[in-house]
Scaffold this active site. Structure first.
Site, PDB file in Angstrom:
ATOM      1  CG  ASP A  75       7.476  -5.455  -2.709  1.00  0.00           C
ATOM      2  OD1 ASP A  75       7.196  -5.886  -1.777  1.00  0.00           O
ATOM      3  OD2 ASP A  75       7.523  -4.333  -2.445  1.00  0.00           O
ATOM      4  CE  LYS A  83       5.431  -4.279   4.136  1.00  0.00           C
ATOM      5  NZ  LYS A  83       3.883  -3.664   5.012  1.00  0.00           N
ATOM      6  CG  MET A 125       1.917   5.275  -3.712  1.00  0.00           C
ATOM      7  SD  MET A 125       2.769   5.161  -1.243  1.00  0.00           S
ATOM      8  CE  MET A 125       4.057   5.663  -1.467  1.00  0.00           C
TER       9      MET A 125
END
Length: 245
Positions: free
Chosen positions: A35, A56, A168
């Site tokens: 990732d 991602k 996030m």
């Protein structure tokens, strides 16, 4: 050779926070799917492997999940030892259980290797204990980015009495603030905003719930970052000073 996929948590960024089990699994891997948020320094433990980026990241072009599934399946069926290397922990906002379930339904054995999650590491590096006797009896990990864009139960989170660690959430500071205030949390609740947790470039901005959006703008807070919301955010210890000394 029996097909197998390792789902490995690479931790929050500091390569020294990788577990011994993760190091062993990487040493066996022939193919590593990595990732974006994984520190490339971790790859020194798998110099023999073919490394494939399957990033991602919010706001950026991402590798489709179906494509990642097919890659893991393809190489596992070739009899190769496959490692899926994820930032943080595979099962904390990392789709680890989804990938393990998908692979199991296609006859592929998996093993999950836990990693230290950014919320824990970032808070520790700031000298913030996520739980503290007499202050916070527990900790709640939430993501501000949901698959269906639905809203969280802000009232329950505001009144739960635990430290909130929000992943996030940089792009949704106003929504987080408004939701928690509407849910009954007071505006002067301490907040720590931690960018690039555990890395040498980690930065911290201490604020309050009511002021965090404008403070984040003045600080130029960027992703990846986590938010620690709760009374413990005001209990920063000298550890953070030692880290930057």
């Amino acid at each position: 050779m029996s097909a197998k996929v390792w789902l490995i948590g690479a931790g929050p960024g500091d390569p020294e926070l990788l577990t011994l089990k993760a190091v062993r699994a990487l040493g066996e891997a022939e193919v590593v799917l990595i990732d974006d948020l994984v520190n490339p320094a971790v790859l020194e433990h798998c110099p023999q492997a073919r490394v494939i980026g399957v990033g991602k990241r919010g706001g950026c072009r991402s590798t489709p999940q179906d494509f990642i599934h097919r890659l893991m399946l393809r190489y596992a069926r070739q009899g190769k030892c496959v490692a899926r290397l994820k930032g943080g922990d595979p099962c904390i906002f990392g789709r680890g259980s989804e990938e393990a379930d998908w692979l199991a339904r296609h006859g592929i054995a998996t093993e999950i290797v836990n990693g230290i999650t950014a919320g824990l590491a970032g808070a520790t590096q700031c000298g913030i204990p996520l739980t503290l006797r007499g202050v916070a009896r527990g900790v709640t990990l939430v993501t501000a980015h949901t698959q269906d864009d639905s809203s969280l139960n802000w009232q329950a989170l505001a009144q739960g009495g635990t430290t909130l660690v929000v992943y996030m959430g940089v792009a949704k500071l106003a929504e987080i603030r408004d939701g928690l205030l509407a849910g009954g949390m007071h505006a002067d609740m301490p907040v720590a905003m931690i960018e690039n947790a555990s890395l040498p470039q980690q930065r911290e901005c201490h604020s309050s719930l009511g002021a965090m959006q404008q403070d984040a703008a003045a600080f130029r807070l960027t992703s990846p970052a986590i938010l620690v919301i709760g009374e413990v955010a005001a209990v920063a210890q000298p550890l953070s000073m030692a880290r930057t000394a």
